[in-house]
Design a protein around this motif. Structure first.
Motif, PDB file in Angstrom:
ATOM      1  N   SER A 191     -21.017  56.976  50.965  1.00 27.10           N
ATOM      2  CA  SER A 191     -21.080  55.551  50.644  1.00 27.10           C
ATOM      3  C   SER A 191     -19.666  54.977  50.789  1.00 27.10           C
ATOM      4  CB  SER A 191     -21.580  55.327  49.210  1.00 27.10           C
ATOM      5  OG  SER A 191     -22.899  55.802  49.053  1.00 27.10           O
ATOM      6  N   GLU A 226     -23.669  54.631  54.205  1.00 28.43           N
ATOM      7  CA  GLU A 226     -24.018  53.285  53.760  1.00 28.43           C
ATOM      8  C   GLU A 226     -22.707  52.539  53.536  1.00 28.43           C
ATOM      9  OE1 GLU A 226     -25.939  52.746  50.034  1.00 28.43           O
ATOM     10  OE2 GLU A 226     -24.592  54.069  48.919  1.00 28.43           O
ATOM     11  N   ILE A 259     -21.039  49.487  51.687  1.00 28.31           N
ATOM     12  CA  ILE A 259     -21.208  48.539  50.582  1.00 28.31           C
ATOM     13  C   ILE A 259     -20.015  47.586  50.581  1.00 28.31           C
ATOM     14  CG2 ILE A 259     -21.486  48.270  48.096  1.00 28.31           C
ATOM     15  CD1 ILE A 259     -22.534  51.154  48.014  1.00 28.31           C
ATOM     16  N   VAL A 264     -18.322  44.473  48.942  1.00 29.65           N
ATOM     17  CA  VAL A 264     -18.323  43.693  47.699  1.00 29.65           C
ATOM     18  C   VAL A 264     -17.478  42.451  47.928  1.00 29.65           C
ATOM     19  CG1 VAL A 264     -17.899  43.697  45.230  1.00 29.65           C
ATOM     20  CG2 VAL A 264     -18.525  45.833  46.383  1.00 29.65           C
ATOM     21  N   LYS A 281     -24.791  46.866  52.912  1.00 26.67           N
ATOM     22  CA  LYS A 281     -25.276  46.175  51.723  1.00 26.67           C
ATOM     23  C   LYS A 281     -24.164  45.241  51.250  1.00 26.67           C
ATOM     24  CE  LYS A 281     -27.891  50.220  50.135  1.00 26.67           C
ATOM     25  NZ  LYS A 281     -28.029  51.207  49.026  1.00 26.67           N
ATOM     26  N   ILE A 307     -22.696  42.858  48.190  1.00 24.04           N
ATOM     27  CA  ILE A 307     -22.728  42.468  46.781  1.00 24.04           C
ATOM     28  C   ILE A 307     -21.793  41.272  46.613  1.00 24.04           C
ATOM     29  CG2 ILE A 307     -22.208  43.172  44.413  1.00 24.04           C
ATOM     30  CD1 ILE A 307     -22.732  46.058  45.272  1.00 24.04           C
ATOM     31  N   GLN A 321     -19.955  38.549  44.015  1.00 24.95           N
ATOM     32  CA  GLN A 321     -19.583  38.356  42.617  1.00 24.95           C
ATOM     33  C   GLN A 321     -18.408  37.391  42.534  1.00 24.95           C
ATOM     34  OE1 GLN A 321     -18.683  42.507  41.653  1.00 24.95           O
ATOM     35  NE2 GLN A 321     -16.486  42.070  41.758  1.00 24.95           N
ATOM     36  N   SER A 368     -18.419  47.864  41.090  1.00 23.42           N
ATOM     37  CA  SER A 368     -19.743  47.405  41.520  1.00 23.42           C
ATOM     38  C   SER A 368     -20.254  48.279  42.654  1.00 23.42           C
ATOM     39  CB  SER A 368     -19.666  45.939  41.975  1.00 23.42           C
ATOM     40  OG  SER A 368     -19.283  45.091  40.909  1.00 23.42           O
ATOM     41  N   GLY A 369     -19.358  48.659  43.548  1.00 25.59           N
ATOM     42  CA  GLY A 369     -19.749  49.534  44.647  1.00 25.59           C
ATOM     43  C   GLY A 369     -20.144  50.921  44.183  1.00 25.59           C
ATOM     44  N   LYS A 386     -21.410  51.789  41.294  1.00 24.02           N
ATOM     45  CA  LYS A 386     -22.708  51.723  40.622  1.00 24.02           C
ATOM     46  C   LYS A 386     -23.853  51.644  41.624  1.00 24.02           C
ATOM     47  CE  LYS A 386     -20.625  49.471  36.595  1.00 24.02           C
ATOM     48  NZ  LYS A 386     -20.461  48.187  35.855  1.00 24.02           N
ATOM     49  N   ALA A 387     -23.609  50.999  42.759  1.00 20.75           N
ATOM     50  CA  ALA A 387     -24.673  50.833  43.755  1.00 20.75           C
ATOM     51  C   ALA A 387     -24.763  51.999  44.727  1.00 20.75           C
ATOM     52  CB  ALA A 387     -24.444  49.534  44.533  1.00 20.75           C
ATOM     53  N   LYS A 406     -19.709  59.560  38.796  1.00 22.62           N
ATOM     54  CA  LYS A 406     -20.753  59.040  37.895  1.00 22.62           C
ATOM     55  C   LYS A 406     -20.993  59.962  36.700  1.00 22.62           C
ATOM     56  CE  LYS A 406     -23.159  56.141  41.237  1.00 22.62           C
ATOM     57  NZ  LYS A 406     -24.461  55.710  41.761  1.00 22.62           N
TER      58      LYS A 406
END
Length: 625
Positions: A30, A58, A60, A62, A85, A87, A89, A100-101, A103-104, A194
């Protein structure tokens, strides 16, 4: 699967061929890209990511509240690549965007790319293959820094390396200056981030500092790869270069440093150079005062080009405004000079002790001081007696130290030209003395407190003071149990390391304009981390870094200090260390001889007002009744 993207001039159009149309269900990596107003660099960054040879990723993005054309660029890429993807904010700084990245993210590993940087085409493929093959929690590569037309490596690996021990892991992740805070040139196992709830501090600059120490600690194995690079673009308009947020940068550095150091202490991590984070921001404590006054760096009056080092010399010379500044500039350029303080220029020749030295009068027979300096000596003696009383009432140990101990041995009292009192205490008793004075002092005007002022912000140690006369004080220097016995050579080498840390602490205090509570907090944690965790019986003692001692060896043998004895000083008996001869020889060499130069008392020529003179007279009369 291959993508070729060509950039239109206004960033508004993308010509796309063979775009990835299907989402990757089980991405291997990611890639998290925080974006805030980087339209000039974003296209190149995203191109380098979507064209990676590893397709199972993927991406991401933000969007952290961008207000420029970054939104258009992101939308065009996202519309044509299903792996992306987005996001959105409000602007919360890079730490919150990366969080944020995280978490996704659903990839096996996580990587971070700053939106003004770019990466080699096989960056993630090689990192992922090596990390998987070696079951590594972190894999890292070179950082190639681009600054204008110049390139240089901030991090460069000559070969593949592995590390599993904490100190080796820190070293492996470090750059040439010893900093290990880069998060962009690595991939991290998602389960480590995580599973241990490792995130970046939010709404804060330099957010990668506490993140780095935590993820390095919780990782089991780290590897490095030599033949690929992360391209770090140092742009002149970056957030960290902005002068508008200089004050916030300073406060945030203090915050993240505390976070890192607290974590290191709690988990018994021996950081090799605890103040490294500040090193790239330190400046000469004199030069820093004039930051902003000389904005022209490359030319003089727009006429000639000047190399950086010559500009620095000129800036120093033009900045001289005082005798102290002249002395400092001469030290900077490699020479030493002794210039008397202005108030001493015409009074130096009046002291009789220079004549005694010139005539080889036996130093032990010199007469006592007279006049104001003698009055201050006797008043300070009253403060020493109060310290002695409070310590006896509270079962605390102290001893005469430094020049006071030398005076007791050589003169049975003060050194004639000295007017202050030096004492020492072991750290456990030292930390109790302030409260002991509050409870037991017989004179409400005499108290103990930490000495600190903005003129010497790195000095943070306890003094016995008088509320109504600032010229009266007794210094207390803390001694720490080092936790190990060292040879003489090892003591000197270790002292060099401690003094280096102490000097960095000093520069940090001066540059960041720290407040008293911040100095105390950082000093306490730094001191704890210098010492060995498990003390051995009768191990060496070392001076605390609370005060910058000038001697080359800060260590003292246990049996030199203890058990304490007594000694006569000004006709009274006070505690003394066990072997003052060994101690004073180490400090002063031939301490029974005249010093190379005869100094002056701290308050010898101070202009005392009537009230201060009255206080001194009262203390003297009270002690001699």
């Amino acid at each position: 699967m291959g993508i070729r993207l060509e950039q239109a001039y206004d960033h508004s159009e993308l010509i796309i061929q063979d775009a990835v149309k299907e989402e990757i269900l089980n991405p291997k990596v990611s890639v998290i890209i925080p974006v805030y107003n980087t339209e000039k660099y974003l296209f190149k960054c995203l191109m380098s990511v979507v064209q990676q040879t590893l397709k199972e990723i993927e991406i991401i993005i933000v969007n952290d509240g961008s207000t420029d054309n970054s939104n258009k660029i992101i939308k065009n890429f996202a519309d044509n690549d299903s792996r992306i993807k987005v996001i959105k904010q409000k602007n919360q700084k890079q730490g919150a965007a990366r969080n944020s990245g995280i978490k996704a993210a659903i990839g096996e590993y996580i990587g971070f790319i700053d939106s003004d940087d770019y990466i080699d085409p096989d960056f993630f493929e090689k990192l992922y293959l090596e990390a998987s093959k070696n079951d590594a929690d972190i894999a890292c590569v070179n950082i190639l820094k681009h600054k204008g037309e110049y390139k240089k490596y901030n991090v460069k690996y000559a070969k593949k390396l592995r590390a599993v021990e904490i100190n080796k892991k820190i070293k492996l992740c470090s750059d040439k200056k010893g900093r290990f805070f880069y998060c962009m040139n690595k991939i991290y196992k998602t389960s480590v981030l995580k599973g241990n709830k490792i995130f970046f501090p939010e709404n804060c600059l330099h957010e990668d500092v506490p993140f780095a120490i935590k993820v390095i600690y919780f990782s089991k194995r780290i590897i490095s790869l030599p033949d690929i690079a992360y391209h770090y673009v140092q742009r002149p308009d970056s957030t960290c270069k902005s002068k508008d947020i200089r004050e916030k940068r300073g406060k945030d550095r203090i915050f993240v440093y505390k976070e890192m150091q607290n974590f290191a202490y709690e988990h018994s991590i021996e950081l090799p150079e605890r103040m490294n984070y500040y090193r790239s921001y330190w400046r000469n404590p004199f030069i820093k005062t004039f930051v902003g006054l000389y904005k022209v760096k490359s030319s003089l009056f727009g006429l000639i080009t000047i190399p950086d080092f010559i500009f620095t010399v000129l800036r120093n010379i033009l900045s001289i405004k005082s005798i102290s500044a002249i002395r400092l500039q001469i030290r900077i350029f490699g020479a030493k000079i002794n210039i008397a303080k202005p108030h001493c220029w015409f009074k130096r020749i009046k002291t009789p002790y220079l004549e005694y030295k010139k005539n080889n009068i036996n130093i032990t027979t010199l007469p006592k001081a007279t006049g104001q300096i003698r009055g201050i000596q006797l008043a300070n003696l009253a403060l020493l007696k109060e310290l002695d009383y409070v310590c006896r009432q509270n079962n605390l140990q102290y001893w005469l130290d430094g020049g006071t101990l030398l005076g007791a041995i050589r003169h049975r009292g003060y050194i004639p030209w000295d007017d202050d009192i030096d004492t020492g205490m072991a750290r456990p008793d030292y930390e109790k003395i302030i409260e002991a004075f509050k409870k037991s002092s017989r004179n409400p005007d005499i108290y103990a407190d930490y000495h600190w002022n903005k003129n010497a912000p790195s000095h943070y140690f306890i003094k016995i003071k008088h509320k109504k006369c600032p010229y009266l004080f007794v210094d207390i220097f803390p001694f720490d149990t080092y936790g190990e016995k060292l040879s003489d050579t090892e003591q000197i080498e270790k002292t060099k390391e401690i003094k280096a840390i102490r000097n960095k602490f000093k520069k940090c205090c001066e540059y960041h304009n720290l407040e008293k509570e911040d100095v105390g907090h950082i000093l306490y944690n730094t001191q704890k981390n210098i010492l060995k965790k498990s003390a051995t019986e009768h191990s060496d003692f070392v001076w605390g870094i609370d005060f910058n001692h000038s001697w080359k060896n800060w260590f003292t043998r246990y049996d030199v200090l203890f058990p304490l004895k007594t000694i006569e000083f000004e006709g009274m008996i006070f505690p003394c260390i066990n072997n003052p001869d060994a101690y004073l020889k180490r400090l002063y060499g031939g301490y029974m001889n005249y010093p190379r130069k005869i100094g002056f008392g701290h308050s010898m020529y101070s202009n005392l007002n009537k009230e201060e003179k009255r206080i001194i007279g009262e203390l003297i009369n009270r002690e001699h009744k």
